[in-house]
Write a protein that holds these residues in place. Structure first.
Motif, PDB file in Angstrom:
ATOM      1  N   ARG A 267       0.737  -1.361  -0.261  1.00 10.78           N
ATOM      2  CA  ARG A 267       0.004   0.481   0.316  1.00 10.78           C
ATOM      3  C   ARG A 267       0.319   1.345   0.684  1.00 10.78           C
ATOM      4  O   ARG A 267       0.838   2.254  -0.781  1.00 10.78           O
ATOM      5  CB  ARG A 267      -1.126  -0.185   1.117  1.00 10.78           C
ATOM      6  CG  ARG A 267      -2.077  -1.589   1.305  1.00 10.78           C
ATOM      7  CD  ARG A 267      -2.860  -1.037   1.991  1.00 10.78           C
ATOM      8  NE  ARG A 267      -3.484  -2.352   2.685  1.00 10.78           N
ATOM      9  CZ  ARG A 267      -4.451  -2.450   3.658  1.00 10.78           C
ATOM     10  NH1 ARG A 267      -4.428  -1.791   4.459  1.00 10.78           N
ATOM     11  NH2 ARG A 267      -5.490  -3.491   3.734  1.00 10.78           N
ATOM     12  N   GLU A 268       2.003   1.100   0.782  1.00  9.69           N
ATOM     13  CA  GLU A 268       2.557   2.514   0.748  1.00  9.69           C
ATOM     14  C   GLU A 268       3.776   2.686  -0.329  1.00  9.69           C
ATOM     15  O   GLU A 268       3.584   3.854  -0.540  1.00  9.69           O
ATOM     16  CB  GLU A 268       3.539   2.443   1.988  1.00  9.69           C
ATOM     17  CG  GLU A 268       4.977   3.272   2.737  1.00  9.69           C
ATOM     18  CD  GLU A 268       5.972   3.146   3.155  1.00  9.69           C
ATOM     19  OE1 GLU A 268       6.417   3.987   4.026  1.00  9.69           O
ATOM     20  OE2 GLU A 268       6.484   1.628   3.143  1.00  9.69           O
ATOM     21  N   LEU A 269       4.239   1.185  -0.399  1.00 12.66           N
ATOM     22  CA  LEU A 269       4.476   2.311  -2.149  1.00 12.66           C
ATOM     23  C   LEU A 269       3.869   2.620  -3.339  1.00 12.66           C
ATOM     24  O   LEU A 269       3.806   2.831  -4.204  1.00 12.66           O
ATOM     25  CB  LEU A 269       5.114   0.670  -3.013  1.00 12.66           C
ATOM     26  CG  LEU A 269       6.249   0.610  -2.224  1.00 12.66           C
ATOM     27  CD1 LEU A 269       7.077  -1.181  -2.804  1.00 12.66           C
ATOM     28  CD2 LEU A 269       7.646   1.434  -1.756  1.00 12.66           C
ATOM     29  N   THR A 270       2.526   1.863  -3.662  1.00  9.92           N
ATOM     30  CA  THR A 270       1.387   2.183  -4.650  1.00  9.92           C
ATOM     31  C   THR A 270       1.146   3.251  -4.230  1.00  9.92           C
ATOM     32  O   THR A 270       0.811   4.635  -5.033  1.00  9.92           O
ATOM     33  CB  THR A 270      -0.292   1.500  -3.906  1.00  9.92           C
ATOM     34  OG1 THR A 270       0.650  -0.507  -3.916  1.00  9.92           O
ATOM     35  CG2 THR A 270      -1.113   1.875  -5.381  1.00  9.92           C
ATOM     36  N   SER A 271       0.815   4.358  -3.310  1.00  7.71           N
ATOM     37  CA  SER A 271       0.513   5.632  -2.949  1.00  7.71           C
ATOM     38  C   SER A 271       1.421   6.667  -3.011  1.00  7.71           C
ATOM     39  O   SER A 271       1.695   7.637  -4.026  1.00  7.71           O
ATOM     40  CB  SER A 271       0.335   5.583  -1.023  1.00  7.71           C
ATOM     41  OG  SER A 271      -0.861   5.167  -0.958  1.00  7.71           O
ATOM     42  N   ALA A 272       2.712   5.626  -3.200  1.00  9.18           N
ATOM     43  CA  ALA A 272       3.576   6.761  -3.218  1.00  9.18           C
ATOM     44  C   ALA A 272       4.520   6.851  -5.251  1.00  9.18           C
ATOM     45  O   ALA A 272       4.159   7.712  -5.335  1.00  9.18           O
ATOM     46  CB  ALA A 272       5.382   6.328  -2.792  1.00  9.18           C
ATOM     47  N   ALA A 273       3.584   5.925  -5.404  1.00  6.49           N
ATOM     48  CA  ALA A 273       3.732   5.527  -7.453  1.00  6.49           C
ATOM     49  C   ALA A 273       2.505   6.309  -7.914  1.00  6.49           C
ATOM     50  O   ALA A 273       2.781   7.743  -8.460  1.00  6.49           O
ATOM     51  CB  ALA A 273       3.604   4.012  -7.498  1.00  6.49           C
ATOM     52  N   LYS A 274       1.842   6.450  -7.028  1.00 11.55           N
ATOM     53  CA  LYS A 274       0.287   7.559  -7.863  1.00 11.55           C
ATOM     54  C   LYS A 274       0.614   9.040  -7.280  1.00 11.55           C
ATOM     55  O   LYS A 274       0.352   9.453  -8.360  1.00 11.55           O
ATOM     56  CB  LYS A 274      -0.628   7.200  -6.409  1.00 11.55           C
ATOM     57  CG  LYS A 274      -1.556   5.424  -7.034  1.00 11.55           C
ATOM     58  CD  LYS A 274      -2.472   5.603  -6.625  1.00 11.55           C
ATOM     59  CE  LYS A 274      -2.889   4.023  -6.437  1.00 11.55           C
ATOM     60  NZ  LYS A 274      -4.357   3.757  -6.424  1.00 11.55           N
ATOM     61  N   ALA A 275       1.654   9.152  -5.867  1.00 11.27           N
ATOM     62  CA  ALA A 275       1.881  10.688  -5.744  1.00 11.27           C
ATOM     63  C   ALA A 275       2.819  10.719  -6.621  1.00 11.27           C
ATOM     64  O   ALA A 275       2.851  12.617  -7.203  1.00 11.27           O
ATOM     65  CB  ALA A 275       1.994  10.680  -3.949  1.00 11.27           C
ATOM     66  N   ALA A 276       4.246  10.329  -7.048  1.00 16.02           N
ATOM     67  CA  ALA A 276       4.839  10.525  -8.007  1.00 16.02           C
ATOM     68  C   ALA A 276       4.100  10.741  -9.142  1.00 16.02           C
ATOM     69  O   ALA A 276       4.724  11.739 -10.502  1.00 16.02           O
ATOM     70  CB  ALA A 276       6.237   9.434  -7.902  1.00 16.02           C
ATOM     71  N   SER A 277       3.101   9.991  -9.857  1.00 11.79           N
ATOM     72  CA  SER A 277       3.097   9.989 -11.580  1.00 11.79           C
ATOM     73  C   SER A 277       2.163  11.485 -11.255  1.00 11.79           C
ATOM     74  O   SER A 277       1.278  11.678 -12.783  1.00 11.79           O
ATOM     75  CB  SER A 277       1.709   8.814 -11.862  1.00 11.79           C
ATOM     76  OG  SER A 277       0.654   9.128 -11.205  1.00 11.79           O
ATOM     77  N   ASN A 278       0.984  11.671 -10.369  1.00  6.48           N
ATOM     78  CA  ASN A 278       0.540  12.701 -10.337  1.00  6.48           C
ATOM     79  C   ASN A 278       1.198  13.771  -9.952  1.00  6.48           C
ATOM     80  O   ASN A 278       0.357  15.278 -10.589  1.00  6.48           O
ATOM     81  CB  ASN A 278      -0.434  12.606  -9.148  1.00  6.48           C
ATOM     82  CG  ASN A 278      -1.536  11.439  -9.772  1.00  6.48           C
ATOM     83  OD1 ASN A 278      -1.906  11.439 -10.474  1.00  6.48           O
ATOM     84  ND2 ASN A 278      -2.490  11.029  -8.444  1.00  6.48           N
ATOM     85  N   THR A 279       2.447  14.178  -9.686  1.00  9.51           N
ATOM     86  CA  THR A 279       3.056  15.354  -9.253  1.00  9.51           C
ATOM     87  C   THR A 279       3.869  16.204 -10.757  1.00  9.51           C
ATOM     88  O   THR A 279       3.586  15.253 -11.786  1.00  9.51           O
ATOM     89  CB  THR A 279       4.421  15.016  -8.860  1.00  9.51           C
ATOM     90  OG1 THR A 279       4.376  14.188  -7.323  1.00  9.51           O
ATOM     91  CG2 THR A 279       5.420  16.083  -8.775  1.00  9.51           C
ATOM     92  N   PRO A 280       3.145  16.739 -11.458  1.00  9.99           N
ATOM     93  CA  PRO A 280       3.279  17.908 -12.446  1.00  9.99           C
ATOM     94  C   PRO A 280       5.472  17.563 -12.715  1.00  9.99           C
ATOM     95  O   PRO A 280       5.800  18.208 -11.504  1.00  9.99           O
ATOM     96  CB  PRO A 280       2.663  18.936 -12.554  1.00  9.99           C
ATOM     97  CG  PRO A 280       2.967  19.413 -10.806  1.00  9.99           C
ATOM     98  CD  PRO A 280       2.711  18.190 -10.205  1.00  9.99           C
TER      99      PRO A 280
END
Length: 283
Positions: A267-280
């Motif tokens: 869950r932690e890695l998935t959240s971090a990956a989503k946050a990174a993909s949404n960062t412009p």
């Protein structure tokens, strides 16, 4: 004859017992060390073992490098960890081992895991057979942690027991080590999801290849909800870990906690990956 390979990292506590179980019958013992900073190498040298050192990166890469680069004296290798012991029954089987009898490239050994109180976890142990006797030129490993043994040829099985003491350094060490394992398991889970890795239920249930069977079982298991609870019920009820007494139930609970570590880390890695993909991206 057979060469022995022992993987180590700060194993001054367990190594003497491990070496004692092989020095009496093997004259080619190799210590594959990840730059220990305790007395591990000193103990190995005193026992006449040959030491090769390499910085650890991940399990499969480390093991594959060792098999390809360590100069074994004999064409067959017995691979063990410092917290394992060659029992008298296994020693007898190894001494009469005839590599030409069946034409296999690797052999499964039955491992006995022992709890902190010395009780054999006969029912709680999920995977008792491991490919630990093999021709190094016919073996390779895959996965970052709990690697899969991939033999290039047919395999067999020999008698005797390889005894394993996973709690020899105490409960805290076991938990800390499995926290590290959970990090790598979670990363592999994400890699499987991003790469759309497929797993076969048929192979998970009916494959005659134990390694292939475990690979597909683990892949399917990771997709199931409530995995920690399912694992506990499977171990305690279906594998009858309760027959191992309090040690069996406690061990099953620890394995379920480990499974929850993997869930949380994923869950932690998935959240971090989503946050990174949404960062412009900055311009």
């Amino acid at each position: 004859m057979i060469s022995v390979l022992i993987l180590t990292k700060n194993e001054q506590q367990d190594l003497p017992g491990c070496l004692a179980s092989v020095t009496g019958w093997c004259d080619d013992i190799h210590l594959y060390d990840s730059f220990s900073d305790d007395r591990t190498v000193e103990i190995a040298n005193a026992a006449g073992a040959k030491v090769t050192q390499r910085k650890f990166d991940n399990w499969s890469a480390h093991q594959n490098w060792g098999l390809a680069n360590i100069p074994f004296k004999y064409p067959w290798v017995l691979y063990i960890d410092a917290d394992e012991r060659v029992s008298e029954s296994l020693k007898i089987e190894l001494l009469k081992f005839n590599p030409d009898a069946e034409g296999h490239v690797a052999y499964e050994l039955q491992r006995r895991d022992f709890a902190w109180n010395g009780r054999w976890l006969k029912h709680a142990q999920i995977s008792p057979f491991y490919l630990r006797l093999f021709r190094p030129d016919k073996m390779r490993y895959e996965r970052l942690v709990n690697p899969l043994s991939i033999p290039d040829g047919t395999t067999g099985r020999i008698g005797g027991y390889l005894d394993h003491y996973p709690f020899s350094k105490g409960m805290r060490y076991w938990l800390q080590r499995h926290l590290g394992y959970a990090d790598m398991e979670a990363q592999m889970r994400l890699d499987d999801m991003s790469g759309n890795t497929s797993f076969s239920l048929w192979k998970a249930l009916f494959s005659r290849d134990f390694t292939e069977k475990r690979f597909h079982q683990k892949g399917i298991f990771y997709k199931m909800p409530m995995r920690p609870a399912i694992k506990w019920v499977y171990m305690v009820i279906f594998r009858r870990a309760f027959l191992d007494g309090k040690a069996g139930v406690t061990y099953s609970t620890l394995q379920s906690i480990y499974e929850y570590f993997i869930v949380l880390k994923t869950r932690e890695l998935t959240s971090a990956a989503k946050a990174a993909s949404n960062t412009p991206n900055p311009k």
